[in-house]
Design a protein around this motif. Structure first.
Motif: not given
Lengths: 277, 271
Positions: A200-204, A238-244
């Motif tokens: 999720i973090y890396l990909a389009d 922080e990205v990995m903590d967002t609800p999305d």
């Protein structure tokens, strides 16, 4: 012109006792030019086989794999591969490993040296140019492997669980660096992983695969989330903590679990131990 | 690697000197016991085991101009070294490439392996009579037999070395655009090199064994000839000198090979 197209790709492996094993069943997938696609799925879903076919290291039993409109007939330097086991030549120094493809191509020495120096700098390998791989940590070795892939200026980058053998901290650092590098140097990327977070973090787009037989369960576009959430500006934790992000993660986990009754859905995203060599 | 060895000496200042001291002491005690058993207390028949003085006398005789068995120790040793060098080199030059070829190409393996399997169980020493019939007692026959013995470990280890090269390395090289020749040169041969050297060490040992045996059967010069003549003369002091000379020559060649190996395999992690 470097989109990767899988057209009705099927791969069967013959079994020793006769008959065959259906590893991949009629997969259609298009990875657009300069798109970063992560493929997640449990072991045995055929995700590595899919990447190997794009690399020209394996071939479909049925269907076709096209890169830049041309059917893949074998490996080539325009499709760089990063392997989980790093696959550096132990008898060559960092500099020689990064420059290996350029040497094979017959790039003039000065030009090759300049290109090597650029990626040594970009991947934070300065001072290690004359080290042998065994003198470096796993994370450093994988940086060499990534530099080696980028230095060829490939149209497509094929990564097979490149961070799977790294410890958790190194892994996070490398994920951030890969994002930085991919933004600076956009390429068509296939990124194989079984870590949902990483995908999720890396990909389009994230392609979720299931097994028995290997097939695509769903393809999810991550770009809207990234753009709306301003992920690019945030540090990874922080990205990995967002609800999305967490919603997306549980959505993918559920997809994987639903197809996988007999076994736990996905191995936890813990790194595999590095085989000591 | 060398600097590591030095630093470990620095860390444990007692280790190496103490070990060396114990070694010297052990040898000293053994020599003393030897002297006591022979000329000191005369427990043993000097025709069975000569005293240290007799061995020394034999050594001064053969190493001086007087010589023994038709030449001085240095001439005998040079002859033996020369034959081992020739036989070993021919074996390596033929064996390693053949092993590499069989390792790389299944077709070559299928083709060559049957002959290999047929000839392999014959101990090399059993070839000596045939070699004498074919080539006489001169150098050629001995080089031939050494070649036969030293050949086998070179082939087998080069073969296994190629088969043990990590296929991922070959795949990685191919994805970087390496041609088959480049894969062989930069991936397969260096990858097989550690086992190739294992094969060379075994080949070298086998060369010495075979050479001494061949010279015992019949030779005009060489350390085996010294042993043979000394046996016929019932000259135990000279037999021991001959044995020691074979050991020293073997150790020197092994040491040289080890130096080459360390240089060629400098990329390997220090153990």
């Amino acid at each position: 012109m470097s989109e990767i197209v899988f057209e009705g790709v099927t791969r069967r492996f013959p079994l020793p006792k006769g008959g065959d094993f259906l590893a991949i069943d009629r997969i259609d997938l298009t990875i657009e030019e300069k798109e970063f696609v992560a493929i997640v799925g449990p072991s045995g879903c055929g995700k590595t086989t899919l990447m190997r076919m794009a690399a020209g290291l394996d071939f479909p039993t049925d269907g076709r794999v096209l890169v830049g409109g041309k059917e893949v007939k074998g490996p080539g330097p325009e499709r760089a591969v990063v392997f989980q086991q790093f696959a550096l030549l132990p008898w060559k120094t960092v500099r020689e490993n990064i420059g290996f493809g350029l040497m094979c191509k017959g790039t003039p020495k000065a030009e090759a040296e300049a290109a090597i120096a650029r990626y040594v700098d970009l991947m934070g390998l300065t001072g290690h140019e004359d080290s042998f791989p065994h003198q470096l940590s796993g994370g450093m070795q994988q940086r060499v492997a990534i530099a080696r892939a980028y230095v060829m200026q490939p149209a497509a980058l094929l990564m097979d669980e490149p961070f799977g053998a790294l410890d958790a901290q190194t892994r996070i650092v490398m994920q951030e660096e890969l994002v930085r590098l991919a933004r600076r140097n956009p390429r068509t990327v296939i990124f194989i992983t079984h870590a949902v977070d990483e995908a999720i973090y890396l990909a389009d787009r994230v392609v979720v695969m299931g097994r028995k037989p290997g097939r695509i369960i769903e393809t999810i576009d991550i770009r809207p989330l990234r753009e709306d959430g301003g992920w690019e500006a945030l540090p990874i934790e922080e990205v990995m903590d967002t609800p999305d992000f967490t919603h997306m993660r549980s959505r993918i986990w559920k997809l994987l679990k639903a197809r996988e009754q007999e076994r736990p859905a996905v191995p936890a995203p813990t790194p595999a131990p590095v085989p000591a060599k | 690697m060398q600097s590591l060895a030095r630093s470990s000496r620095g860390f444990g200042p007692w280790r190496i000197p103490r070990r060396a001291l114990v070694g010297v002491a052990t040898i000293g005690v053994a020599l003393l016991l030897w002297w006591l058993a022979t000329s000191g207390l005369r427990l043993l028949n000097p025709l069975r085991l000569p005293s240290p003085q007799e061995v020394w006398a034999a050594f001064t005789q053969i190493s001086s101009g007087q010589g023994y068995g038709g030449a001085t120790l240095w001439q005998h040793a040079a002859q033996s070294l020369w034959l081992v060098a020739k036989g070993f080199t021919v074996a390596v030059i033929t064996g390693v490439p053949l092993g590499l070829l069989m390792g790389w190409s299944r077709r070559a393996e299928t083709l060559i392996n049957p002959i290999f399997l047929l000839l392999r169980p014959i101990p090399a020493l059993a070839w000596i009579p045939l070699a004498i019939v074919w080539f006489g007692l001169g150098d050629t026959g001995k080089v031939f037999v050494i070649w036969l013995t030293a050949f086998v470990p070179s082939v087998i280890n080069a073969f296994t070395g190629v088969r043990n090269v990590d296929p991922v390395l070959i795949a990685a090289a191919r994805t970087q655009g390496a041609s088959t020749a480049q894969v062989i040169r930069h991936v397969v041969i260096p990858g097989a090199m550690p086992l190739i050297f294992t094969g060379l060490r075994l080949s070298l040992q086998a060369s010495w064994t075979t050479l001494v045996a061949a010279e015992l059967v019949g030779a005009f010069f060489g350390l085996g000839r010294v042993l043979n003549v000394a046996g016929q003369d019932i000259f135990p002091g000279m037999i021991l000198v001959g044995m020691a000379a074979v050991a020293v020559c073997g150790a020197v060649t092994t040491w040289l090979l080890g130096r080459v190996e360390r240089r060629v395999l400098a990329w390997r992690p220090a153990v």
